[in-house]
Design a protein around this motif. Structure first.
Motif, PDB file in Angstrom:
ATOM      1  N   GLU A 172       0.784  -1.176   0.038  1.00 61.93           N
ATOM      2  CA  GLU A 172      -0.093  -0.057   0.074  1.00 61.93           C
ATOM      3  C   GLU A 172       1.096   1.332   0.048  1.00 61.93           C
ATOM      4  O   GLU A 172       0.487   2.540  -0.303  1.00 61.93           O
ATOM      5  N   THR A 173       2.154   1.561   0.081  1.00 63.92           N
ATOM      6  CA  THR A 173       2.852   2.654   0.807  1.00 63.92           C
ATOM      7  C   THR A 173       3.659   2.639  -1.059  1.00 63.92           C
ATOM      8  O   THR A 173       3.389   3.750  -0.765  1.00 63.92           O
ATOM      9  N   VAL A 174       3.553   1.798  -1.350  1.00 62.68           N
ATOM     10  CA  VAL A 174       3.712   1.718  -2.727  1.00 62.68           C
ATOM     11  C   VAL A 174       3.165   2.473  -3.427  1.00 62.68           C
ATOM     12  O   VAL A 174       2.932   3.393  -4.051  1.00 62.68           O
ATOM     13  N   VAL A 175       1.857   1.940  -4.126  1.00 63.43           N
ATOM     14  CA  VAL A 175       0.685   2.426  -4.613  1.00 63.43           C
ATOM     15  C   VAL A 175       0.648   3.568  -3.806  1.00 63.43           C
ATOM     16  O   VAL A 175      -0.472   4.482  -4.668  1.00 63.43           O
ATOM     17  N   THR A 176       0.222   4.341  -2.839  1.00 66.95           N
ATOM     18  CA  THR A 176      -0.288   5.084  -2.294  1.00 66.95           C
ATOM     19  C   THR A 176       0.863   6.394  -2.768  1.00 66.95           C
ATOM     20  O   THR A 176       0.886   7.984  -2.228  1.00 66.95           O
ATOM     21  N   ASN A 177       2.483   6.568  -2.781  1.00 62.78           N
ATOM     22  CA  ASN A 177       3.406   7.009  -3.355  1.00 62.78           C
ATOM     23  C   ASN A 177       3.274   7.270  -5.071  1.00 62.78           C
ATOM     24  O   ASN A 177       4.078   8.547  -4.844  1.00 62.78           O
ATOM     25  N   SER A 178       3.481   6.920  -5.754  1.00 57.06           N
ATOM     26  CA  SER A 178       3.617   6.667  -6.953  1.00 57.06           C
ATOM     27  C   SER A 178       2.181   6.273  -7.315  1.00 57.06           C
ATOM     28  O   SER A 178       2.323   5.805  -7.901  1.00 57.06           O
ATOM     29  N   LYS A 179       1.850   8.199  -8.876  1.00 56.54           N
ATOM     30  CA  LYS A 179       0.757   7.307  -9.290  1.00 56.54           C
ATOM     31  C   LYS A 179       1.141   6.670 -10.396  1.00 56.54           C
ATOM     32  O   LYS A 179       0.702   6.081 -11.270  1.00 56.54           O
ATOM     33  N   ALA A 180       2.809   6.798 -11.092  1.00 59.98           N
ATOM     34  CA  ALA A 180       2.879   5.257 -12.282  1.00 59.98           C
ATOM     35  C   ALA A 180       2.726   4.020 -11.110  1.00 59.98           C
ATOM     36  O   ALA A 180       1.841   3.309 -12.082  1.00 59.98           O
ATOM     37  N   LEU A 181       3.229   4.163 -10.530  1.00 59.62           N
ATOM     38  CA  LEU A 181       3.182   2.482  -9.199  1.00 59.62           C
ATOM     39  C   LEU A 181       2.019   2.121  -9.456  1.00 59.62           C
ATOM     40  O   LEU A 181       1.628   0.947  -9.489  1.00 59.62           O
ATOM     41  N   ALA A 182       1.107   2.971  -8.788  1.00 56.97           N
ATOM     42  CA  ALA A 182       0.273   3.004  -9.107  1.00 56.97           C
ATOM     43  C   ALA A 182      -0.856   2.397  -9.913  1.00 56.97           C
ATOM     44  O   ALA A 182      -1.947   1.658 -10.311  1.00 56.97           O
ATOM     45  N   LEU A 183      -0.925   3.319 -11.413  1.00 61.42           N
ATOM     46  CA  LEU A 183      -1.390   2.963 -12.470  1.00 61.42           C
ATOM     47  C   LEU A 183      -0.783   1.353 -12.941  1.00 61.42           C
ATOM     48  O   LEU A 183      -1.626   0.842 -12.966  1.00 61.42           O
ATOM     49  N   ILE A 184      -0.065   1.085 -12.804  1.00 59.66           N
ATOM     50  CA  ILE A 184       0.709  -0.270 -13.297  1.00 59.66           C
ATOM     51  C   ILE A 184       0.158  -1.415 -12.393  1.00 59.66           C
ATOM     52  O   ILE A 184      -0.541  -2.047 -12.812  1.00 59.66           O
ATOM     53  N   ASP A 185       0.063  -1.246 -10.592  1.00 63.75           N
ATOM     54  CA  ASP A 185      -0.429  -1.758  -9.653  1.00 63.75           C
ATOM     55  C   ASP A 185      -2.041  -1.997 -10.454  1.00 63.75           C
ATOM     56  O   ASP A 185      -2.761  -3.066  -9.833  1.00 63.75           O
ATOM     57  N   ASP A 186      -2.402  -1.387 -10.894  1.00 69.03           N
ATOM     58  CA  ASP A 186      -4.005  -1.283 -11.332  1.00 69.03           C
ATOM     59  C   ASP A 186      -4.222  -2.161 -12.005  1.00 69.03           C
ATOM     60  O   ASP A 186      -5.406  -2.986 -11.704  1.00 69.03           O
ATOM     61  N   LEU A 187      -3.707  -1.851 -12.923  1.00 71.08           N
ATOM     62  CA  LEU A 187      -3.745  -3.175 -14.920  1.00 71.08           C
ATOM     63  C   LEU A 187      -3.242  -4.241 -13.916  1.00 71.08           C
ATOM     64  O   LEU A 187      -4.438  -5.289 -14.242  1.00 71.08           O
ATOM     65  N   ALA A 188      -2.288  -4.340 -12.853  1.00 72.41           N
ATOM     66  CA  ALA A 188      -1.747  -5.958 -12.543  1.00 72.41           C
ATOM     67  C   ALA A 188      -3.325  -6.442 -11.301  1.00 72.41           C
ATOM     68  O   ALA A 188      -3.321  -7.977 -11.753  1.00 72.41           O
ATOM     69  N   CYS A 189      -3.954  -6.040 -10.792  1.00 72.28           N
ATOM     70  CA  CYS A 189      -4.973  -6.446  -9.652  1.00 72.28           C
ATOM     71  C   CYS A 189      -6.011  -6.939 -10.901  1.00 72.28           C
ATOM     72  O   CYS A 189      -6.613  -7.877 -10.672  1.00 72.28           O
ATOM     73  N   SER A 190      -6.137  -6.265 -12.005  1.00 72.11           N
ATOM     74  CA  SER A 190      -6.964  -6.815 -13.407  1.00 72.11           C
ATOM     75  C   SER A 190      -7.217  -7.946 -14.032  1.00 72.11           C
ATOM     76  O   SER A 190      -7.666  -9.240 -14.192  1.00 72.11           O
ATOM     77  N   ALA A 191      -4.993  -8.108 -13.811  1.00 68.47           N
ATOM     78  CA  ALA A 191      -4.782  -9.388 -14.451  1.00 68.47           C
ATOM     79  C   ALA A 191      -4.710 -10.746 -13.661  1.00 68.47           C
ATOM     80  O   ALA A 191      -4.960 -12.135 -13.804  1.00 68.47           O
ATOM     81  N   LEU A 192      -4.786 -10.750 -12.570  1.00 66.83           N
ATOM     82  CA  LEU A 192      -3.942 -11.413 -11.682  1.00 66.83           C
ATOM     83  C   LEU A 192      -5.055 -11.545 -10.442  1.00 66.83           C
ATOM     84  O   LEU A 192      -5.488 -11.003 -10.382  1.00 66.83           O
ATOM     85  N   PRO A 193      -5.531 -13.355 -10.372  1.00 60.50           N
ATOM     86  CA  PRO A 193      -6.183 -13.715  -9.030  1.00 60.50           C
ATOM     87  C   PRO A 193      -6.101 -12.767  -8.049  1.00 60.50           C
ATOM     88  O   PRO A 193      -4.411 -12.241  -7.342  1.00 60.50           O
ATOM     89  N   ALA A 194      -7.493 -12.375  -7.076  1.00 57.21           N
ATOM     90  CA  ALA A 194      -7.132 -11.435  -5.690  1.00 57.21           C
ATOM     91  C   ALA A 194      -6.138 -12.366  -4.909  1.00 57.21           C
ATOM     92  O   ALA A 194      -5.885 -11.895  -3.626  1.00 57.21           O
ATOM     93  N   ASP A 195      -5.982 -13.670  -4.988  1.00 57.93           N
ATOM     94  CA  ASP A 195      -5.524 -14.330  -3.568  1.00 57.93           C
ATOM     95  C   ASP A 195      -3.746 -13.738  -4.160  1.00 57.93           C
ATOM     96  O   ASP A 195      -2.830 -13.772  -2.867  1.00 57.93           O
ATOM     97  N   ARG A 196      -3.830 -13.745  -4.982  1.00 56.53           N
ATOM     98  CA  ARG A 196      -2.149 -12.647  -4.414  1.00 56.53           C
ATOM     99  C   ARG A 196      -1.723 -11.577  -4.579  1.00 56.53           C
ATOM    100  O   ARG A 196      -0.843 -10.854  -4.090  1.00 56.53           O
TER     101      ARG A 196
END
Length: 277
Positions: free
Chosen positions: A241-265
């Motif tokens: 959480e500290t990564v995705v709330t500090n970096s807008k670029a990484l938050a965008l990448i993370d958002d896309l990853a969440c849509s592609a990967l299983p929730a349990d990851r």
């Protein structure tokens, strides 16, 4: 200031039965400025979910609101009526100042759990459109019976068509070493499965914290027992959480990853539930 996670002291005997003063711990956490430095802005996935669920001029119950990283944004963007609840005196004071500075004081009611203002607000006949237990808030409540009681309380505060939004720490990803360390105490019944204690350490002092970590099956079981139907369970983030709330670029990448990967990851779960009618 640098902050790091440390293991419990070898001579400590915390146990889930020992009462960690979460209010005092978070007073220290907020007063040091370290909480805001770790989580300076909303998680984009959580905020987007809230924006989709909350109608314009709707009612939001933000339980564990902290300094207002979600509720102030929604009070502004949705002209929402917000009831912001937090156990920390320091957080409530800071939130009140921020709401005043943003000209939102007339939209944000600030209270602590169980006080007269809180009881009056949650008994409103209209109910809330959305109740938020954001990043890790429910995990700081020790004891399944107490967590269920809180879930029931929030269910009763929702309108018939309202939604509960939960951010829950994933036991598959979080504090694996601590879980192993506390496994013997789970075996003896001193802890519930998923319980740990840890410390955050900075130049401002040590913050002792209790945490309960969740697994998918437990989430469904607890919400079912508390009278909810789960509409969606997904990842809150893949990165910390500290990564995705500090970096807008990484938050965008993370958002896309969440849509592609299983929730349990995910680093945490993002859950949307509604009262069972």
């Amino acid at each position: 200031m640098a902050m790091k996670k440390t293991a419990p002291r070898a001579d400590a005997k915390p146990g889930a039965s020992e009462k960690v003063d979460i209010g005092k711990s978070y007073d220290t956490y907020f007063a040091s400025g370290l909480y805001r430095s770790r989580y300076p802005r909303p998680n984009r996935r959580t905020l987007r979910t809230l924006e989709q669920l909350l109608p314009i001029e709707g009612r939001l119950l933000d339980y564990g609101a902290g300094e207002g990283r979600y509720c102030l944004s929604l009070a502004k963007s949705h002209a929402a009526h917000v009831v912001a609840v937090d156990i920390s005196t320091t957080a409530r004071f800071t939130l009140a100042n921020r709401a005043r500075d943003m000209n939102l004081a007339d939209r944000v009611v600030i209270c602590e759990p169980g006080d007269a203002t809180y009881r009056a607000e949650i008994s409103d006949d209209g109910g809330f459109n959305v109740a938020l237990l954001g990043f890790g808030v429910l995990g700081h409540v020790a004891g399944r019976s107490r967590r269920l009681a809180l879930l029931l309380e929030l269910r009763d505060a929702l309108s018939p068509h309202g939604h509960l939004v939960l951010g829950l720490p994933n036991a598959m990803r979080r504090f694996r070493a601590e879980q192993a360390r506390y496994a013997p105490r789970v075996h003896t019944g001193e802890f519930e499965e998923g319980d740990i204690q840890y410390e955050r350490v900075s130049d401002a002092g040590t913050v002792p914290l209790f945490y309960h970590l969740f697994r998918r099956g437990e989430i469904y079981a607890d919400l079912d027992e508390a009278g909810y139907v789960v509409e969606r369970l997904t990842s809150e983030s893949m990165l910390p959480e500290t990564v995705v709330t500090n970096s807008k670029a990484l938050a965008l990448i993370d958002d896309l990853a969440c849509s592609a990967l299983p929730a349990d990851r995910g680093y945490g779960y993002l859950v949307i539930a509604r009262p069972r009618n």
